[in-house]
Design a protein around this motif. Sequence first.
Motif, mmCIF file in Angstrom:
data_model
loop_
_atom_site.group_PDB
_atom_site.id
_atom_site.type_symbol
_atom_site.label_atom_id
_atom_site.label_comp_id
_atom_site.label_asym_id
_atom_site.label_seq_id
_atom_site.Cartn_x
_atom_site.Cartn_y
_atom_site.Cartn_z
ATOM 1 N N MET B 190 -18.656 -8.639 18.879
ATOM 2 C CA MET B 190 -19.501 -9.113 19.971
ATOM 3 C C MET B 190 -19.412 -8.145 21.149
ATOM 4 O O MET B 190 -20.414 -7.851 21.805
ATOM 5 N N PHE B 191 -18.214 -7.675 21.410
ATOM 6 C CA PHE B 191 -18.028 -6.751 22.528
ATOM 7 C C PHE B 191 -18.795 -5.447 22.281
ATOM 8 O O PHE B 191 -19.510 -4.947 23.159
ATOM 9 N N LEU B 192 -18.666 -4.895 21.077
ATOM 10 C CA LEU B 192 -19.343 -3.630 20.772
ATOM 11 C C LEU B 192 -20.847 -3.748 20.942
ATOM 12 O O LEU B 192 -21.493 -2.909 21.581
ATOM 13 N N PHE B 193 -21.405 -4.822 20.355
ATOM 14 C CA PHE B 193 -22.858 -4.979 20.446
ATOM 15 C C PHE B 193 -23.295 -5.236 21.884
ATOM 16 O O PHE B 193 -24.370 -4.791 22.306
ATOM 17 N N SER B 194 -22.475 -5.942 22.617
ATOM 18 C CA SER B 194 -22.827 -6.200 24.012
ATOM 19 C C SER B 194 -22.836 -4.895 24.801
ATOM 20 O O SER B 194 -23.728 -4.656 25.627
ATOM 21 N N VAL B 195 -21.839 -4.060 24.560
ATOM 22 C CA VAL B 195 -21.801 -2.778 25.277
ATOM 23 C C VAL B 195 -23.013 -1.921 24.912
ATOM 24 O O VAL B 195 -23.655 -1.310 25.775
ATOM 25 N N MET B 196 -23.341 -1.911 23.611
ATOM 26 C CA MET B 196 -24.508 -1.141 23.190
ATOM 27 C C MET B 196 -25.768 -1.658 23.892
ATOM 28 O O MET B 196 -26.607 -0.872 24.350
ATOM 29 N N GLY B 197 -25.867 -3.007 23.955
ATOM 30 C CA GLY B 197 -27.041 -3.581 24.583
ATOM 31 C C GLY B 197 -27.068 -3.342 26.084
ATOM 32 O O GLY B 197 -28.141 -3.271 26.692
ATOM 33 N N THR B 198 -25.903 -3.180 26.690
ATOM 34 C CA THR B 198 -25.864 -2.935 28.134
ATOM 35 C C THR B 198 -26.255 -1.490 28.451
ATOM 36 O O THR B 198 -27.010 -1.217 29.377
ATOM 37 N N VAL B 199 -25.728 -0.578 27.637
ATOM 38 C CA VAL B 199 -25.960 0.838 27.897
ATOM 39 C C VAL B 199 -27.400 1.216 27.562
ATOM 40 O O VAL B 199 -28.033 1.991 28.274
ATOM 41 N N ASN B 200 -27.884 0.610 26.467
ATOM 42 C CA ASN B 200 -29.234 0.955 26.051
ATOM 43 C C ASN B 200 -30.027 -0.327 25.785
ATOM 44 O O ASN B 200 -30.070 -0.827 24.665
ATOM 45 N N PRO B 201 -30.670 -0.837 26.829
ATOM 46 C CA PRO B 201 -31.321 -2.151 26.700
ATOM 47 C C PRO B 201 -32.471 -2.167 25.707
ATOM 48 O O PRO B 201 -32.933 -3.225 25.312
ATOM 49 N N SER B 202 -32.938 -1.022 25.315
ATOM 50 C CA SER B 202 -34.053 -1.074 24.374
ATOM 51 C C SER B 202 -33.595 -0.652 22.990
ATOM 52 O O SER B 202 -34.250 0.113 22.304
ATOM 53 N N ASN B 203 -32.447 -1.137 22.573
ATOM 54 C CA ASN B 203 -31.934 -0.735 21.266
ATOM 55 C C ASN B 203 -32.498 -1.654 20.176
ATOM 56 O O ASN B 203 -33.382 -2.477 20.404
ATOM 57 N N LEU B 204 -31.942 -1.508 19.001
ATOM 58 C CA LEU B 204 -32.416 -2.248 17.834
ATOM 59 C C LEU B 204 -32.431 -3.764 18.061
ATOM 60 O O LEU B 204 -33.217 -4.476 17.479
ATOM 61 N N PHE B 205 -31.503 -4.197 18.905
ATOM 62 C CA PHE B 205 -31.344 -5.638 19.048
ATOM 63 C C PHE B 205 -31.906 -6.144 20.365
ATOM 64 O O PHE B 205 -31.499 -7.176 20.871
ATOM 65 N N SER B 206 -32.808 -5.417 20.871
ATOM 66 C CA SER B 206 -33.476 -5.713 22.144
ATOM 67 C C SER B 206 -32.482 -6.037 23.247
ATOM 68 O O SER B 206 -32.660 -6.961 24.028
ATOM 69 N N GLY B 207 -31.407 -5.311 23.241
ATOM 70 C CA GLY B 207 -30.478 -5.413 24.367
ATOM 71 C C GLY B 207 -29.775 -6.741 24.493
ATOM 72 O O GLY B 207 -29.304 -7.098 25.563
ATOM 73 N N LYS B 208 -29.678 -7.523 23.430
ATOM 74 C CA LYS B 208 -29.006 -8.820 23.564
ATOM 75 C C LYS B 208 -27.509 -8.609 23.773
ATOM 76 O O LYS B 208 -26.869 -7.808 23.094
ATOM 77 N N VAL B 209 -27.010 -9.332 24.717
ATOM 78 C CA VAL B 209 -25.579 -9.216 24.982
ATOM 79 C C VAL B 209 -24.893 -10.567 24.737
ATOM 80 O O VAL B 209 -25.515 -11.614 24.792
ATOM 81 N N TYR B 210 -23.595 -10.497 24.475
ATOM 82 C CA TYR B 210 -22.861 -11.705 24.079
ATOM 83 C C TYR B 210 -21.708 -12.013 25.023
ATOM 84 O O TYR B 210 -20.755 -12.692 24.640
ATOM 85 N N TYR B 211 -21.773 -11.493 26.238
ATOM 86 C CA TYR B 211 -20.624 -11.679 27.129
ATOM 87 C C TYR B 211 -20.308 -13.162 27.323
ATOM 88 O O TYR B 211 -19.138 -13.546 27.383
ATOM 89 N N ASP B 212 -21.348 -13.969 27.439
ATOM 90 C CA ASP B 212 -21.069 -15.397 27.640
ATOM 91 C C ASP B 212 -20.393 -16.013 26.419
ATOM 92 O O ASP B 212 -19.460 -16.820 26.562
ATOM 93 N N SER B 213 -20.834 -15.597 25.233
ATOM 94 C CA SER B 213 -20.197 -16.154 24.039
ATOM 95 C C SER B 213 -18.734 -15.740 23.965
ATOM 96 O O SER B 213 -17.856 -16.548 23.653
ATOM 97 N N ILE B 214 -18.482 -14.445 24.262
ATOM 98 C CA ILE B 214 -17.092 -13.966 24.170
ATOM 99 C C ILE B 214 -16.199 -14.744 25.124
ATOM 100 O O ILE B 214 -15.141 -15.261 24.738
ATOM 101 N N SER B 215 -16.655 -14.825 26.375
ATOM 102 C CA SER B 215 -15.757 -15.445 27.365
ATOM 103 C C SER B 215 -15.580 -16.923 27.082
ATOM 104 O O SER B 215 -14.475 -17.451 27.210
ATOM 105 N N MET B 216 -16.641 -17.593 26.669
ATOM 106 C CA MET B 216 -16.478 -19.012 26.371
ATOM 107 C C MET B 216 -15.555 -19.209 25.184
ATOM 108 O O MET B 216 -14.680 -20.074 25.194
ATOM 109 N N PHE B 217 -15.740 -18.396 24.180
ATOM 110 C CA PHE B 217 -14.939 -18.502 22.981
ATOM 111 C C PHE B 217 -13.456 -18.299 23.287
ATOM 112 O O PHE B 217 -12.588 -19.094 22.906
ATOM 113 N N ILE B 218 -13.163 -17.224 24.001
ATOM 114 C CA ILE B 218 -11.770 -16.940 24.315
ATOM 115 C C ILE B 218 -11.182 -18.058 25.183
ATOM 116 O O ILE B 218 -10.055 -18.513 24.958
ATOM 117 N N PHE B 219 -11.974 -18.496 26.148
ATOM 118 C CA PHE B 219 -11.481 -19.566 27.011
ATOM 119 C C PHE B 219 -11.173 -20.834 26.217
ATOM 120 O O PHE B 219 -10.104 -21.431 26.343
#
Lengths: 44, 741
Positions: B190-219
């Motif tokens: 999740m972290f890797l894909f989020s970073v990719m989506g942050t650095v390049n918002p127009s990537n394969l995954f349309s810049g979707k980020v998972y920061y909320d999922s990561i933090s909620m999950f860990i919490f």
Amino acid sequence: MEILFILIPISIIFNFAVLIFLRWAIYSNQFEKLDNEARRILKE
Amino acid sequence: MNWNFVKNTSDLSEFCENINDNNWRVELIIDGIHCMACVSKIENTLKKIKGLRKINVHLTSNHAIIEWNNSLVKLPRLVSLIKKLGFNVFLSSEDTGLASKQLKSKEVLWNWSISLICFFQIMMFSMPSYLSGNDGLDSNLKSLFDWGSFILIIPVIIFSGKVFFQNALNGLKNKVINMDLPISLGIILMFLFSVMGTVNPSNLFSGKVYYDSISMFIFLLLSSRYLEHKIKIKSWATFTNFFKKLPESSRKVERKDFRNPRITIVSSNQIRKGDFLQALPGETINFDGVIIDGSSNLNNMFMTGESFPEAVGEGNKIFAGAINIDGLIYYKVERLRNTSYISKIKKIIEDSQYTKPAFVRMVDKIAQPFLISIILLSISSCLIWWSISHQMAINAMISVLIVTCPCALYLSTPIAMCAAANKLARKGIYIKNLEAFETLAKINLLFFDKTGTLTDGKPKIDNSYFTNLHDQKYLKKVLYGLTKNSMHPFARSIKENYSVKNHKIELNEIKEITGKGIETKSKTHGIIKLGSKIFCGIDPNDLPRHLASCQVHMTFDGKWIASFSFKENIKDKAKEIIASFKRRNVESLILSGDQKKAVHDVAKKVGINKYFWGMTPKNKYLKVMNAQKNKARVLMVGDGFNDGPALAQADVSITMGDSPSIIQTKSDFIIISNDIFLINFLINLSKKTLSVIKQNIYWAILYNFIMVPFAFLGYIEPWLAGLGMTFSSLIVAANSYRLNQ
């Protein structure tokens, strides 16, 4: 909406300030023995 | 602590216990143990060393008990081996243990707080994306929030997520895949894909980020683990509080004149066997011993779980941990700390934590293949979805890793066992062997010992007959003098009955022959004997009927003087428990070494039809074996005194009573109390525990079988997967905690 570009970073700084304060609180035993203060009243 | 100095045996005896000859035992604290893999690593490495007799490492308390032969291997070598594996080793003194625990709990709290604060903030930052509808967010704003979340997620992953990565790596080092591996992989992906989506918002995954999922999950994960940790600590704390540290100092009596004693206060470490100590009212007894002078009431709550005071006086045995209520007593030390009754119980509890019921062992075996297949499933779902939709591929891959919850396999069973053991310990029942829970539910035949188990072991005088030749009062004084220092149940009963204040009868050279009688030489009466017929030299045929049925007789130089018959007190509720077993279709029998009439009386009073009398320990053992040959599942209840082999042979065995032999004998459960009805409680609780564990396992199977396919098919978003996983593990922990109530 441009103001957000200032406000968001400020909020992040606040966030870290909270974390620093929390760290101080935890490691200086603020959260240990929470009943002591309650009992102090009875002792006196 | 510089371990190199611990070379001589004299150094060892300061903090180790010498079992015999060259065999020593030490209790250590090993810091840095995170999971069962660490425990196995330490145990397996040390077990290979020649000279190591036994090693037990405990996960929750970080205590380790090591027994070794000092002529084959020295302690510093063992310690350095453990250190090389990456752990820190301390002596088990209260201070170091407590300090490291406090530090650890601060760290846990800090990590959890980071995840909490950052989770809130990141959720706020992720709201705009959700609320912005189909048009999406203005790309500048999106970048702003994404980069903001990125900055905040870094501390979460470094500090809060550290524990998952460490556990997963530790497992891999030991070639074990544990639950934290899928979790770690999920977080990293999740972290890797989020970073990719942050650095390049127009990537394969349309810049979707998972920061909320990561933090909620860990919490959520940290929260549920913290709760589980608290539950376990709470169960364990009851044990350790029970055996709280005994006083550091003792009052040693220098002069044996108890009217004018000279007391010095010495450190408890310097007390030796045979020392005389004084115990003031209100103090805790420091050592196992026997009272030499004085009388008092003791609170034996650590043993029986009840604070009903027990009156003690000269000749009574007392145990470390008891509280002296209101009298001043002097006692002689018989056993030191490490061999005291109380520490033996503690060791039993610690050792019992390592035994596992059969089906739990089976479940452990399933865990590995299950986790491997989860990882394979996640990879394959990614590959399958890739050609259809990149987004779904990522979703499916991450969700499969996260949604799975094998927690029922790993966590619920230890928690259930702990909770059950805790509940039992509060009633004075100690488990030696957790496997016995299973067998206990299947028993169909009960063997009871009589004396001390069904009866309270304190016979009372039923009838007494005295000769006319001597004054009764005088005879009673003689009786008291004879029985004053005896521990035999009959003698004690006589002593209590005829205790007089100023007996003024001095009897010299009182000899007690165990199990037979007491004798002494008197100038006026010749040889005085008090005991069984055979001991006194009386032929049963010479006695009239009413005297022949008496158990104890007294003779002066062979001439009959007195006879006593005793009746035994049946324990409260003995009848009820036999009846309750009958209702369960479990038949009860008595195996006793006593005479026929005594056994018959007891059997009749409690409602048992079949009884065996005059049995030697070997006969009892044979009876149990015979029953087992006829396919019976036998539960044997005894006091360990003369039924050791039978107890060891039975399918399940319980020792109960208040003599130290209940601990030494091999059995599955110890009941330190005279309440025989607790057996019922034990059986009910063991059935409940087994059913809770089974429920947890069924839930785990159900949950995984439903959720994993859904995740595979892409129906579950990562954040939902995380939510499901934590709730499942909380359900399982709560279900186990029920047992504690």
